[in-house]
Write an enzyme that holds these catalytic residues in place. Structure first.
Site, mmCIF file in Angstrom:
data_model
loop_
_atom_site.group_PDB
_atom_site.id
_atom_site.type_symbol
_atom_site.label_atom_id
_atom_site.label_comp_id
_atom_site.label_asym_id
_atom_site.label_seq_id
_atom_site.Cartn_x
_atom_site.Cartn_y
_atom_site.Cartn_z
ATOM 1 N N LYS A 1 -7.660 7.621 -19.476
ATOM 2 C CA LYS A 1 -7.892 8.260 -20.774
ATOM 3 C C LYS A 1 -6.618 8.188 -21.623
ATOM 4 C CE LYS A 1 -11.702 8.976 -18.575
ATOM 5 N NZ LYS A 1 -12.057 10.193 -17.887
ATOM 6 N N ARG B 1 0.858 -1.193 0.000
ATOM 7 C CA ARG B 1 0.000 0.000 0.000
ATOM 8 C C ARG B 1 0.891 1.239 0.000
ATOM 9 N NH1 ARG B 1 -1.720 1.622 4.562
ATOM 10 N NH2 ARG B 1 -2.504 -0.386 5.278
ATOM 11 N N TYR C 1 -15.469 18.052 -15.386
ATOM 12 C CA TYR C 1 -15.848 16.642 -15.386
ATOM 13 C C TYR C 1 -16.957 16.397 -14.356
ATOM 14 C CZ TYR C 1 -15.540 11.610 -15.029
ATOM 15 O OH TYR C 1 -15.851 10.288 -15.002
HETATM 16 C C1 LIG Z 1 -12.568 10.567 -16.607
HETATM 17 C C2 LIG Z 1 -12.159 11.832 -15.996
HETATM 18 C C3 LIG Z 1 -11.973 11.955 -14.611
HETATM 19 C C4 LIG Z 1 -12.232 10.796 -13.675
HETATM 20 O O1 LIG Z 1 -11.333 9.739 -13.855
HETATM 21 P P1 LIG Z 1 -11.683 8.190 -13.630
HETATM 22 O O2 LIG Z 1 -10.421 7.514 -14.025
HETATM 23 O O3 LIG Z 1 -12.852 7.855 -14.489
HETATM 24 O O4 LIG Z 1 -12.001 8.037 -12.182
HETATM 25 C C5 LIG Z 1 -11.541 13.170 -14.119
HETATM 26 N N1 LIG Z 1 -11.329 14.221 -14.921
HETATM 27 C C6 LIG Z 1 -11.511 14.153 -16.252
HETATM 28 C C7 LIG Z 1 -11.274 15.357 -17.103
HETATM 29 C C8 LIG Z 1 -11.936 12.970 -16.833
HETATM 30 O O5 LIG Z 1 -12.138 12.908 -18.147
#
Ligand SMILES: *Cc1c(COP(=O)(O)O)cnc(C)c1O
Length: 381
Positions: A195, A46, A98
């Site tokens: 992403k 962790r 977001y």
């Molecule tokens: C998807 C996204 C998040 C959240 O991330 P997760 O990996 O889905 O928890 C935060 N900010 C932006 C701009 C995003 O596109």
């Protein structure tokens, strides 16, 4: 060193025992101590795991920061950053950010007494106008999701420094390949590595990098204390994805520009939001602060009835949430990513029932345009 080289060298030369080119997946939760009072640097996973450490070192170098931390999701990273604030603190936040970040701010942190004001951070005077005695930080997305407002990072960081505020930038849309806010003086960068950094629609992960050690150590403390760490397998997937980030971003950018131009001239499209179009109000600011415009396009169609027809008729592009992967995806923000934002606010900021968001992948641009053309034609029939 150029960023292309840094990207490829991520995680390389980390295993002197075997010389493995890639960082191995250390599927271990605990590590033997050589003797009392000694450690290999790894005790319990962790706190640290060598695969995760390789990833954390990589993102720290790419974002030009001091300390990096990898989390189980982008939202876990957002939570770790927001945990820096307490009852009575005030935050100024980009208006159409977001949806998940909006949700934790409104449903968790507001309940705990953290005050939030949403403004279009593209307008520095609007930010100035809502500054208060207890304002502690600016939380920015640029370009924003999904309206693609561009904030002048240099200008807003200067303003933050004058008022002793932290600047936090969610850099998910640009990735460190195109935009490095810490090098402009921002304090913290957050990524949903699910992403562009992962890039293949196969992992959920978050990364946080701090410009200064002190702030970074606070985030590392929270990471270890709260425990929403990224596992070794997912850390390895990100290290693998990072190596091709430069190639992918260039292609996303190239394809997006072609598609944005094509959409602009389509009769069923009311407006195209892509900062790489010279007509976009943020075009010149982007040119100065980013190496490219990215692969995200939002567009409004002329009638809400077009939306379901498009979503049902796209075949190469997939109707799905998320973004930043090699496969093109189309999202309907009002009903998906931004459904938690009240309708009246959505309409005010432009996230209407006519707005679609396209995450342009790395397929051939002509196939993507043909797919869109056929989907629009299905409506005309
Ligand atoms: C998807 C996204 C998040 C959240 O991330 P997760 O990996 O889905 O928890 C935060 N900010 C932006 C701009 C995003 O596109």
């Amino acid at each position: 060193m150029h960023i292309e080289t840094l990207l490829v060298r991520s995680g390389v030369n980390r295993d002197p025992a075997t010389g493995s080119i890639t960082t191995p997946i250390y599927q271990a939760s605990t590590f033997a101590h050589p003797r009392l009072g000694e450690s290999t640097g790894y005790d319990y996973a962790r706190t640290a795991n060598p695969t995760r450490t390789a990833l954390e070192d990589a993102i720290t170098a790419l974002e030009e920061g001091e300390v990096g931390a990898a989390f189980a999701s982008g939202m876990a990273g957002v939570m770790a950053v927001l945990a820096l604030f307490k009852n009575g603190d005030h935050l100024i936040v980009s208006e159409d950010l977001y949806g998940g970040t909006y949700r934790v701010l409104n449903d968790i942190f507001a309940e705990q007494g953290v005050e939030v004001t949403y403004v279009n951070t593209a307008h520095l005077d609007q930010v100035k106008a809502v500054l208060k005695q207890n304002t502690k930080a600016l939380f920015i997305e640029t370009p924003t999701n999904p309206m693609m407002h561009v904030t002048d990072l240099k200008g807003i960081i200067e303003l933050a420094k004058e008022s002793n505020l932290l600047t936090i930038v969610d850099n998910t849309f640009m990735s460190p390949y195109y935009q490095r806010p810490l090098s402009l003086g921002a304090d913290i960068v957050i990524h949903s590595a699910s992403k562009y950094i992962g890039g293949h629609n196969d992992v959920v992960a978050g990364l946080v990098v701090a410009r200064c050690r002190e702030l970074g150590e606070k985030i590392r403390f929270y990471q270890n204390a709260a425990g929403a760490i990224l596992g070794p397998q997912d850390s390895w997937l990100l290290l693998r994805g990072i190596k091709t980030l430069a190639l992918r971003m260039e292609k996303h950018n190239e394809n997006a520009l072609k598609i944005a131009n094509w959409l602009t001239s389509h009769e069923l499209v009311e407006k195209v939001y892509y900062p790489g179009l010279e007509s976009h109000p943020g075009y010149h600011v982007m040119k100065q602060q980013a190496g490219g415009f990215g692969g995200m396009i939002s567009f409004a169609v002329t009638d809400p009835q077009i939306v379901p027809v498009l979503l049902e008729n796209i075949k190469v592009i997939t109707f799905a949430e998320s973004l930043g992967g090699v496969e093109s995806l189309m999202t309907f923000p009002a009903r998906q990513t931004h459904a938690d934002i009240p309708e009246e606010i959505r309409n005010r900021v432009g996230v209407t029932n006519c707005l679609l968001r396209l995450s342009v992948g790395i397929e051939h641009a002509e196939d993507l345009i043909q797919d869109l053309k056929e989907a629009f034609d299905a409506y005309n029939k």
